[in-house]
Design an enzyme around this catalytic site. Sequence first.
Site, short mmCIF file in Angstrom:
data_model
loop_
_atom_site.label_atom_id
_atom_site.label_comp_id
_atom_site.label_asym_id
_atom_site.label_seq_id
_atom_site.Cartn_x
_atom_site.Cartn_y
_atom_site.Cartn_z
N ASP A 193 -4.55 -11.83 13.49
CA ASP A 193 -5.26 -10.78 13.12
C ASP A 193 -4.16 -9.59 12.48
O ASP A 193 -2.76 -9.93 12.67
CB ASP A 193 -6.14 -10.42 14.18
C1 NOJ Z 1 -9.05 -6.75 12.07
C2 NOJ Z 1 -10.14 -7.03 12.40
O1 NOJ Z 1 -10.05 -7.56 14.06
C3 NOJ Z 1 -10.29 -8.56 11.67
O2 NOJ Z 1 -11.53 -9.14 12.10
C4 NOJ Z 1 -10.44 -8.50 10.12
O3 NOJ Z 1 -10.36 -9.50 9.75
C5 NOJ Z 1 -8.65 -7.93 10.00
N1 NOJ Z 1 -8.57 -6.60 10.76
C6 NOJ Z 1 -8.73 -7.71 8.36
O4 NOJ Z 1 -9.13 -6.39 8.01
#
Ligand code: NOJ
Length: 785
Positions: free
Chosen positions: A291
Amino acid sequence: MIKLRILAVSVVLLLASAAIDGSAQNAQLASPGIDARVESLLKQMTLEEKIGQTVQYSAGFATGPSASNLTYDELVAKGSIGSMLNVVGAERTNHFQHIAMEKSRLHIPIIFGLDVIHGHRTTFPVPLAIASTWDTAAAETVARVSAEEARADGIDWVFSPMVDISRDARWGRIIESNGEDPFLSSALARAWVKGYQQSDLSKPDSVAACVKHFAAYGAVIAGRDYNAVDMSELTLRQVYLKPYHAAVEAGVATVMTSFNSLNGVPTTADPFLQTQILRKEWGFNGFVVSDWGAVGELKNHAIGDGPTVARKALEAGTDMDMEGNLYATDLAGQIRSGKIPESVIDEAVRRILRVKFALGLFDHPFTAVSPAYTPTPERRAIARKVADETMVLLKNDPVSGSAALLPLSPSLKTVALIGPMADDALNLQGAWTVTGDPKNVITLKAALSKRLGDKLLYARGCGLLSPEDSAALRGVTFTGTTSGPSAPVLDGQQAIAQAVEAARKADVAILALGEPTNWMEGEAASRTTLGFTGAQQQLLEAVVATGKPIVLVVLAARPLELKWAAKHVPAILQAWSPGIEAGPAVEDVLFGDVNPSGKLPLSFPRAVGQEPLYYAQNPNGRPANGDLSRMPHNAQEKMVSRYMDEENSALFPFGWGLSYTRFSYSQPTIDHAEIPMHEVTQNHQPVVTVSVDVKNIGSLAGTEVAQLYIRNTSASVEQPLRELKGFSRITLAPGETKHVTFPLGFDELNFYNAGLKKTVEPTTYDIWVGGSSLATAATTLKIIE
Ligand code: NOJ
């Protein structure tokens, strides 16, 4: 000869997949043709180019704290970037892709990823709302349309579906989930993946899906985002892992790690999750992305310095570093020194390249520039139909002895529309959309004005936030979150008085209340209270005090505390965050053009203190069976598992949802009341069938979701009091009866024993079929030695 070799390879692959739990591999990613191209390319790559493939940067805008400020053109030309996120639109993606294909030494295309959460250009209801349709075809359609639109915008890879089991309404990210139940969530997970990938990544309008967040992110302690998770491996496997596994079985091409730690190990550096479970047990053969910044954030988890955590993440199986900037800087030295075997980076690169080849990016790297998007009537029709299906009628009582308040009578002379959600395009659109444009949202006010003309009176009543918070946040923006109206709006007692006045003049008042989706829902939006925000409760009470018939439309994509409303308001419609067709969809249901069919994908609490609240609770030694609505009067009533100040049960339970017609269920029957255990365990096909007749006993056509629940009444490890194991959406004309069947076999009946093995033991299952988790029509199934 070549044919023979291919045959031999596939036999080996078949044997390999027989050893894993389920046929999880994505066949396309295992194709020998792709393998050969990957190996030939890998041989030519320098270490820096290999590392480059594992690096992803956000070159558009930030969806988290930024790690770097680099010249992307130069980095792409050097082969130092394998993927970008948040670069949207063919002109922009082509810009970088031309550099990658024409200036980088090995001409390896960039894979462009984006958060496509509930539609791309066309904004659909949020995923939790879609889950309330219990309609896998609806989820698949949304994913299909999103994939087409994303691909037209140069996006090859979507960070969806999010399938974290979500049992805690305090957690803002609940809106992105499929709710609390592993069976429902798994069915939806498969549908989302199918819609995005169409079982063929090479199609020009398919995108690679990314199931997230692996794993158990929904169980963060106290519902606080990014917090730790602590749970038994038994619960992890029995409940939380199931939907991710379903997505893997459906061939999902990528997996995203989660921000949380699980039992003390941050998931981004957890070999047990990424390697043991995901790859060895499930046979996942795509790639894993961290993530946002999660590799770098391992330092905050205090499990090592930069080089250590970069190594731990890569070795655990996290193939790509999203905006973390650690793989780019902290791997090369360790690989050169032999601290990390080069085979580890090679494997990560292989997995990434396989997905790029399968998507056809090497052969078709560029995207044709398409005209600017406006929602077509066809897209709007799909968005409206899906939104119609998401509406859950929570309550619909008669008013002063006459018929139920909903659907509203066409003979009403004056209707008051009141509340801050009635005309708030941004918040009706729902949280977490990158490309959604609130200008495309038809609000409730717009839809009802069109229908009712002068008969409609409108009063906003109050803001979604307190006047102080609104003032403080005016003009504040970051991605996915804007502060709403930039000019001050009338708030306070005067605004409430205007609303009361409008209600007094009307035959019925529709209250459109909710929460500020862009501040209080989605990522980093946990709450400790679940009431209406700002002065909305005060507004509701003031309007109810007029004595007029009230319909409450709840436009919030998490369970709010509706206890007061459930006691004082005759009709409540849970409308979530409906997207661009918000107004028409709510109108459809309020006026009976559409008979509501949504069912809750999670339990609605009476009080926030019940959270995490879910129906599939385990038994305990002191069950509370008496009347819990009052203080206990003796030890029998007190010394049980209960609260002193609230009932245990949900205010509106899992699976709940009313219709404008009524359905009756016959006594369910089972074709074999007893079955030998070996017949269940020896094959994974259904072994018995439960049948029930569902009849529409009202005067309107309607759609019902028939649900089957089981309870294993005697097992070596205690089992939940009820578990969903089947559902079927059926549409019935007035008076019509349909015969519904539910197959049951090992897949539905098994559980994990104390040795963490999936098992079925001699026992009796209680089985219920009905229209919610409160179903009473019952039968049993006995498993004998
Ligand atoms: C953080 C989030 O937790 C995730 O769901 C998302 O896909 C990513 N950022 C990318 O923006």
